[in-house]
Scaffold this active site. Structure first.
Site, short mmCIF file in Angstrom:
data_model
loop_
_atom_site.label_atom_id
_atom_site.label_comp_id
_atom_site.label_asym_id
_atom_site.label_seq_id
_atom_site.Cartn_x
_atom_site.Cartn_y
_atom_site.Cartn_z
N GLU A 180 0.85 -1.07 -0.16
CA GLU A 180 -0.04 -0.22 -0.01
C GLU A 180 0.92 1.11 -0.03
O GLU A 180 2.02 1.19 0.50
CB GLU A 180 -0.82 0.09 1.37
CG GLU A 180 -1.73 -1.08 1.54
CD GLU A 180 -2.78 -1.31 0.59
OE1 GLU A 180 -3.28 -0.19 0.06
OE2 GLU A 180 -3.32 -2.27 0.02
N ASP A 191 -1.83 -7.02 8.92
CA ASP A 191 -2.33 -7.79 7.99
C ASP A 191 -2.24 -9.09 8.33
O ASP A 191 -3.23 -9.85 8.25
CB ASP A 191 -1.70 -7.42 6.47
CG ASP A 191 -2.29 -8.22 5.52
OD1 ASP A 191 -3.57 -8.05 4.81
OD2 ASP A 191 -1.61 -9.48 5.19
N LYS A 195 -5.33 -12.19 9.52
CA LYS A 195 -5.28 -13.41 8.93
C LYS A 195 -5.25 -14.63 9.90
O LYS A 195 -5.86 -15.43 10.03
CB LYS A 195 -4.10 -13.44 8.06
CG LYS A 195 -4.63 -12.77 6.65
CD LYS A 195 -3.35 -12.63 5.82
CE LYS A 195 -3.73 -11.76 4.52
NZ LYS A 195 -2.46 -11.43 3.72
#
Ligand SMILES: NC(=O)c1ccc[n+]([C@@H]2O[C@H](COP(=O)([O-])OP(=O)(O)OC[C@H]3O[C@@H](n4cnc5c(N)ncnc54)[C@H](OP(=O)(O)O)[C@@H]3O)[C@@H](O)[C@H]2O)c1
Length: 393
Positions: A180, A191, A195
């Site tokens: 990003e 992130d 997950k």
């Protein structure tokens, strides 16, 4: 297999990836009926019905499946809830939204008797969740560990294989669309954390909220750390880790000095790799593309087809097992590079195994509890220091 008319939210990397995949296979049973985006003025270059009003999708009686692949976690949460309340099956790719709200969404699936599938949310094209649900649906599972973030792994690969500087590797990752513009989510481990939370629900039946889990990334890693890893013939990887220790469960996202004999040592670039360890079968390794429009679009298609066959997650571990207790009362051997005495005193070592100190570079290798690392994770993240797990082998 029933025919599916999709109401698609989002036409970015993943939404467009799904569109391309469906075009390529010329599917007769799955079609995208309407696409809701944020900005109707963007040129899309495809023939499809676009809207920026969610009502156009929810009021279309022919739509019998919602696919949500937008980049706004709050809006995604509203879309998924609205779909479940309307009893329309829904597929989501939003790990941040799931990492925060998965418990409530599990209850809603049951209450409204409507499935929510999200295999694409963790590890892109690698079918981790459905495998954990269907194959590892017993108490033999010991740990799930791996590289769950392609952007940070890409940067680490460029540093270790091509001697690139951290800054250059980050810039290249951004240019190639792997990271990003604001890379904090990837680089600081968030992130991977979301997950890991989703994976742990399916692996061990336990939900642990994001703020309770040690999460530390690679943003403060410097040339001294890279040199140290090389001298020890290891590589630094950002590892997400969930492991049953007796009746307890430990979880964390932490850089790790990985030796050559580990499967994840050779997971390179934007790829992901997950090592599943169990009693009797020891280790198994899943490897593949964890991100990107077409790989993730394929994973979304797999969820869509599963919906066509009325598949739903049963959350077997939550229903069948005695759930382990989450704990941070567990120690790791770590490498800790620091600059000042104040930084040095942030961590309490139960055992010091090696230390070195000079004007430019000081480090300690020793044992520290997850609780201690967690208590200081924010200070460690902004200071000129770096922590990595440094297991014996
Ligand atoms: N990229 C990957 O490789 C990957 C892998 C696994 C999971 N995911 C997840 O998949 C989701 C999408 O990722 P992406 O990379 O495709 O994002 P992206 O390229 O940034 O695209 C986001 C899309 O969402 C649309 N959007 C944003 N807010 C919206 C709203 N409130 N209503 C309707 N549409 C809205 C945007 O519309 P405009 O086009 O009008 O701006 C855009 O089309 C995220 O949750 C991400 O975490 C991504």
């Amino acid at each position: 297999m029933k025919t599916l008319n999709i109401g698609l939210f989002g036409f970015g990397n993943v939404g467009r990836g799904l569109y391309d995949v469906l075009q390529r296979i010329n599917s007769q049973s799955v079609s995208i009926r309407r696409i809701c985006v944020r900005d109707l003025n963007k040129e899309r270059g495809v023939e499809a019905v676009f809207t920026n009003n969610p009502d156009d999708i929810f009021n279309d009686k022919d739509i019998n499946l919602i696919v949500e692949v937008i980049d706004d976690a709050e809006a995604a949460y509203d879309i998924v809830k609205r779909a479940l309340k309307s009893r329309i099956p829904v597929v989501s790719g939003n790990k941040k939204m799931l990492g925060h709200h998965i418990l409530e969404l599990m209850d809603m699936q049951e209450h409204y008797n409507t499935p929510l599938l999200y295999d694409a949310s963790a590890c892109g094209s690698i079918p981790v969740i459905r495998n954990l649900e269907e194959y590892y649906d017993n108490d033999l599972l010991c740990s799930v560990k791996g590289i769950l973030n392609g952007s940070s792994n890409f940067i680490l690969s460029k540093i270790f294989n091509e001697n690139m500087s951290y800054g250059d590797a980050l810039r290249l990752a951004q240019e190639l669309g792997f990271a990003e513009r604001n890379p904090t989510l990837d680089i600081d481990g968030w992130d991977s954390l979301y997950k890991l939370i989703i994976i742990t629900v399916h692996a061990f039946g336990l939900y642990v909220a994001p703020e309770e889990i040690l999460t530390y990334g690679i943003s403060t890693m410097n040339d001294s750390d890279i040199r140290f890893a090389r001298e020890k013939d290891r590589r630094i990887k950002l590892v997400a880790h969930s492991e049953k220790v007796d009746d307890k469960l430990i979880m964390c996202v932490l850089p790790q000095l990985i030796s050559r004999n580990k499967y994840i040592y050779s997971v390179e670039d934007e790829f992901n790799g997950v090592v599943i360890k169990g009693l009797f079968y020891d280790k198994q390794f899943m490897f593949g593309r964890g991100a990107g429009g077409h790989p993730t679009g394929s994973a979304v298609l797999s969820d869509i087809t599963a919906c066509a066959y009325n598949y739903r997650y049963e959350y077997k571990k939550r229903n069948d097992s005695v759930l382990p207790h989450y704990t941070t009362d567990h120690s790791f051997r770590i490498y800790f590079r620091y600059k000042t005495d104040e930084q040095r005193s942030l961590l309490t070592f139960s055992k010091i195994r090696e230390q070195y100190s000079s004007e430019e570079y000081s480090y300690i290798i020793g044992d520290v509890s997850i609780a201690d690392l967690k208590a200081h994770q924010e200070e460690l993240r902004v200071a000129d220091c770096f922590v990595a797990a440094y297991p014996l082998d």
